[in-house]
Design a protein around this motif. Sequence first.
Motif, PDB file in Angstrom:
ATOM      1  N   LYS A  11       6.880  10.344   7.864  1.00  0.00           N
ATOM      2  CA  LYS A  11       7.678   9.204   8.307  1.00  0.00           C
ATOM      3  C   LYS A  11       6.992   7.911   7.914  1.00  0.00           C
ATOM      4  CE  LYS A  11      10.692   6.729  10.551  1.00  0.00           C
ATOM      5  NZ  LYS A  11      12.095   6.638  10.079  1.00  0.00           N
ATOM      6  N   ARG A  12       7.730   7.076   7.192  1.00  0.00           N
ATOM      7  CA  ARG A  12       7.210   5.757   6.808  1.00  0.00           C
ATOM      8  C   ARG A  12       7.952   4.666   7.553  1.00  0.00           C
ATOM      9  NH1 ARG A  12       8.624   7.780   2.117  1.00  0.00           N
ATOM     10  NH2 ARG A  12       7.045   9.052   1.112  1.00  0.00           N
ATOM     11  N   PHE A  13       7.222   3.622   7.913  1.00  0.00           N
ATOM     12  CA  PHE A  13       7.852   2.378   8.355  1.00  0.00           C
ATOM     13  C   PHE A  13       7.479   1.347   7.302  1.00  0.00           C
ATOM     14  CE2 PHE A  13       7.038   4.542  12.472  1.00  0.00           C
ATOM     15  CZ  PHE A  13       8.338   4.601  12.952  1.00  0.00           C
ATOM     16  N   GLY A  14       8.342   1.071   6.376  1.00  0.00           N
ATOM     17  CA  GLY A  14       7.990   0.187   5.262  1.00  0.00           C
ATOM     18  C   GLY A  14       6.854   0.807   4.471  1.00  0.00           C
ATOM     19  N   GLU A  15       5.774   0.066   4.333  1.00  0.00           N
ATOM     20  CA  GLU A  15       4.615   0.561   3.583  1.00  0.00           C
ATOM     21  C   GLU A  15       3.774   1.535   4.407  1.00  0.00           C
ATOM     22  OE1 GLU A  15       3.255  -0.901   0.153  1.00  0.00           O
ATOM     23  OE2 GLU A  15       5.408  -0.509   0.362  1.00  0.00           O
ATOM     24  N   LYS A  16       3.899   1.397   5.731  1.00  0.00           N
ATOM     25  CA  LYS A  16       3.041   2.157   6.660  1.00  0.00           C
ATOM     26  C   LYS A  16       3.480   3.620   6.743  1.00  0.00           C
ATOM     27  CE  LYS A  16       0.336   2.903  10.003  1.00  0.00           C
ATOM     28  NZ  LYS A  16      -1.072   2.617  10.051  1.00  0.00           N
ATOM     29  N   ILE A  17       2.544   4.537   6.519  1.00  0.00           N
ATOM     30  CA  ILE A  17       2.863   5.954   6.722  1.00  0.00           C
ATOM     31  C   ILE A  17       2.398   6.340   8.119  1.00  0.00           C
ATOM     32  CG2 ILE A  17       2.513   8.311   5.918  1.00  0.00           C
ATOM     33  CD1 ILE A  17       2.133   7.339   3.160  1.00  0.00           C
ATOM     34  N   ALA A  18       3.353   6.533   9.022  1.00  0.00           N
ATOM     35  CA  ALA A  18       3.007   6.825  10.416  1.00  0.00           C
ATOM     36  C   ALA A  18       2.733   8.312  10.605  1.00  0.00           C
ATOM     37  CB  ALA A  18       4.126   6.368  11.341  1.00  0.00           C
ATOM     38  N   VAL A  19       3.489   9.155   9.906  1.00  0.00           N
ATOM     39  CA  VAL A  19       3.278  10.602   9.953  1.00  0.00           C
ATOM     40  C   VAL A  19       3.203  11.083   8.508  1.00  0.00           C
ATOM     41  CG1 VAL A  19       4.197  12.818  10.722  1.00  0.00           C
ATOM     42  CG2 VAL A  19       4.554  10.786  12.129  1.00  0.00           C
ATOM     43  N   ASP A  20       2.119  11.796   8.198  1.00  0.00           N
ATOM     44  CA  ASP A  20       1.785  12.048   6.802  1.00  0.00           C
ATOM     45  C   ASP A  20       1.690  13.545   6.516  1.00  0.00           C
ATOM     46  OD1 ASP A  20       0.906  11.870   4.238  1.00  0.00           O
ATOM     47  OD2 ASP A  20      -0.905  10.711   4.672  1.00  0.00           O
ATOM     48  N   ASN A  21       2.800  14.134   6.125  1.00  0.00           N
ATOM     49  CA  ASN A  21       2.816  15.537   5.712  1.00  0.00           C
ATOM     50  C   ASN A  21       2.265  16.451   6.810  1.00  0.00           C
ATOM     51  OD1 ASN A  21       3.552  17.369   3.710  1.00  0.00           O
ATOM     52  ND2 ASN A  21       1.447  17.553   2.989  1.00  0.00           N
ATOM     53  N   LEU A  22       2.747  16.247   8.009  1.00  0.00           N
ATOM     54  CA  LEU A  22       2.213  16.936   9.189  1.00  0.00           C
ATOM     55  C   LEU A  22       2.951  18.259   9.435  1.00  0.00           C
ATOM     56  CD1 LEU A  22       1.116  15.409  12.478  1.00  0.00           C
ATOM     57  CD2 LEU A  22       3.018  16.981  12.625  1.00  0.00           C
ATOM     58  N   SER A  23       2.176  19.302   9.649  1.00  0.00           N
ATOM     59  CA  SER A  23       2.758  20.604   9.986  1.00  0.00           C
ATOM     60  C   SER A  23       2.083  21.146  11.241  1.00  0.00           C
ATOM     61  CB  SER A  23       2.536  21.614   8.848  1.00  0.00           C
ATOM     62  OG  SER A  23       3.126  21.158   7.655  1.00  0.00           O
ATOM     63  N   LEU A  24       2.877  21.739  12.123  1.00  0.00           N
ATOM     64  CA  LEU A  24       2.290  22.426  13.281  1.00  0.00           C
ATOM     65  C   LEU A  24       3.306  23.370  13.904  1.00  0.00           C
ATOM     66  CD1 LEU A  24       3.508  20.975  16.093  1.00  0.00           C
ATOM     67  CD2 LEU A  24       1.887  19.222  15.454  1.00  0.00           C
ATOM     68  N   GLU A  25       2.793  24.289  14.705  1.00  0.00           N
ATOM     69  CA  GLU A  25       3.659  25.246  15.376  1.00  0.00           C
ATOM     70  C   GLU A  25       3.286  25.333  16.847  1.00  0.00           C
ATOM     71  OE1 GLU A  25       2.979  28.816  13.166  1.00  0.00           O
ATOM     72  OE2 GLU A  25       4.606  28.368  11.755  1.00  0.00           O
ATOM     73  N   VAL A  26       4.292  25.464  17.687  1.00  0.00           N
ATOM     74  CA  VAL A  26       4.070  25.638  19.111  1.00  0.00           C
ATOM     75  C   VAL A  26       4.689  26.963  19.540  1.00  0.00           C
ATOM     76  CG1 VAL A  26       4.510  24.686  21.411  1.00  0.00           C
ATOM     77  CG2 VAL A  26       4.117  23.135  19.481  1.00  0.00           C
ATOM     78  N   GLU A  27       3.879  27.778  20.221  1.00  0.00           N
ATOM     79  CA  GLU A  27       4.343  29.096  20.668  1.00  0.00           C
ATOM     80  C   GLU A  27       4.951  29.010  22.063  1.00  0.00           C
ATOM     81  OE1 GLU A  27       3.992  32.080  19.047  1.00  0.00           O
ATOM     82  OE2 GLU A  27       2.764  31.367  17.356  1.00  0.00           O
ATOM     83  N   GLU A  28       5.863  29.927  22.338  1.00  0.00           N
ATOM     84  CA  GLU A  28       6.469  29.986  23.661  1.00  0.00           C
ATOM     85  C   GLU A  28       5.398  30.203  24.731  1.00  0.00           C
ATOM     86  OE1 GLU A  28       9.432  33.012  24.041  1.00  0.00           O
ATOM     87  OE2 GLU A  28      10.224  32.111  25.873  1.00  0.00           O
ATOM     88  N   GLY A  29       5.492  29.472  25.832  1.00  0.00           N
ATOM     89  CA  GLY A  29       4.588  29.658  26.963  1.00  0.00           C
ATOM     90  C   GLY A  29       3.308  28.856  26.902  1.00  0.00           C
ATOM     91  N   GLU A  30       3.123  28.103  25.825  1.00  0.00           N
ATOM     92  CA  GLU A  30       1.882  27.336  25.673  1.00  0.00           C
ATOM     93  C   GLU A  30       1.918  26.007  26.424  1.00  0.00           C
ATOM     94  OE1 GLU A  30      -0.467  27.716  21.717  1.00  0.00           O
ATOM     95  OE2 GLU A  30       1.467  26.866  21.223  1.00  0.00           O
ATOM     96  N   ILE A  31       0.709  25.489  26.706  1.00  0.00           N
ATOM     97  CA  ILE A  31       0.580  24.041  26.901  1.00  0.00           C
ATOM     98  C   ILE A  31      -0.141  23.562  25.652  1.00  0.00           C
ATOM     99  CG2 ILE A  31      -0.248  22.143  28.309  1.00  0.00           C
ATOM    100  CD1 ILE A  31      -0.337  23.900  30.708  1.00  0.00           C
ATOM    101  N   PHE A  32       0.628  22.950  24.798  1.00  0.00           N
ATOM    102  CA  PHE A  32       0.136  22.569  23.484  1.00  0.00           C
ATOM    103  C   PHE A  32      -0.250  21.092  23.509  1.00  0.00           C
ATOM    104  CE2 PHE A  32       0.812  20.747  19.316  1.00  0.00           C
ATOM    105  CZ  PHE A  32       0.211  21.657  18.466  1.00  0.00           C
TER     106      PHE A  32
END
Length: 311
Positions: A11-32
């Motif tokens: 996610k970019r806001f203009g020139e600023k990259i706020a989120v940069d190629n981010l990957s993650l997974e959350v499993e059922e029942g977790e506190i992540f």
Amino acid sequence: MKVITIKNLTKRFGEKIAVDNLSLEVEEGEIFGLLGPNGAGKSTTINILTGLLKSNRGDIEIFGKSFNSNEMNIKRNIGVVPQSLAIYDSLTAVENVKFFAGLFGLNRRELNEAVEYALEFTGLLEHRNSKAKNFSGGMMRRLNIACAIAHKPKLVIMDEPTVGIDPQSRNHILKSVKKLNKEGCTIVYTSHYMEEVEELCNRIVIIDHGKVIAGGTKEQLISLVSDTQSLEVEIDELESIDERSLKDIPGVKNLNIKENSVVINSIREVNNLDKIINYFTSNNVSIRNIGYKKMDLETVFLSLTGRKLRD
Ligand code: ADP
Ligand code: MG
């Protein structure tokens, strides 16, 4: 089962990259836990996840389905506790919860039960008929949570739910997060408070500048710095510390200057205790207390990024 799968989110806001190629997974029942300093991209990630913002790139699946094609059904099963309070000042606690739970099409009886459940859960029952504007900061935060959980979502996403509140409300919130999880709810907990994330979360992803720096259980994260040991030195005159000279002591990797102490992280194999003590004594800084401390996520973050979690 995976409750959330995020792949290559950007996610970019203009020139600023706020989120940069981010990957993650959350499993059922977790506190992540999503841990990172201010500006790391936590809220932007959460806002995309909950449909408030559009990403520039990336795929998101919630409950195994793509968000776009199942938005209504997914939203019904998610509770979102936003970082900026989303409650109405001029409404009472009951009216606030009724309004938000009412968005999910409950009938009258279900709605009354939902309100009762949520206010009881957040310890606000006795304040049910007080207007939100008369609440303390901590009570407002708790009402914010009540509004998010009344419809009994399967997944609750909390964005910095304890910022700027009294210790009593904070403890109450931490307890209710654990209880919610015990009742079967999967939780995503976002914070820049390392202590909270350490206490609550079974799995943690550390992010900085929109990127995943490291992820795993607390133990796995701490093992990333198994070559490091932390010496905490309590002193009165923190101003008199010359960071440069301390960092020049052989073995010292980085420093974390706190309110009443300095934490000196060194390579475990290098024995520099006498040199460190000598630095303080030769500069006439009296040491109140000194000792090696248990490794924590603050030190992990500092070692991986060279920066402090809280500036
Ligand atoms: P966090 O929640 O981890 O503190 P944010 O996701 O709020 O971080 O912000 C990540 C980065 O994106 C920051 O540098 C922030 O200034 C920037 N940012 C967030 N929202 C906007 C916006 N609407 N417009 C421009 N920049 C933004
Ligand atoms: Mg934020």
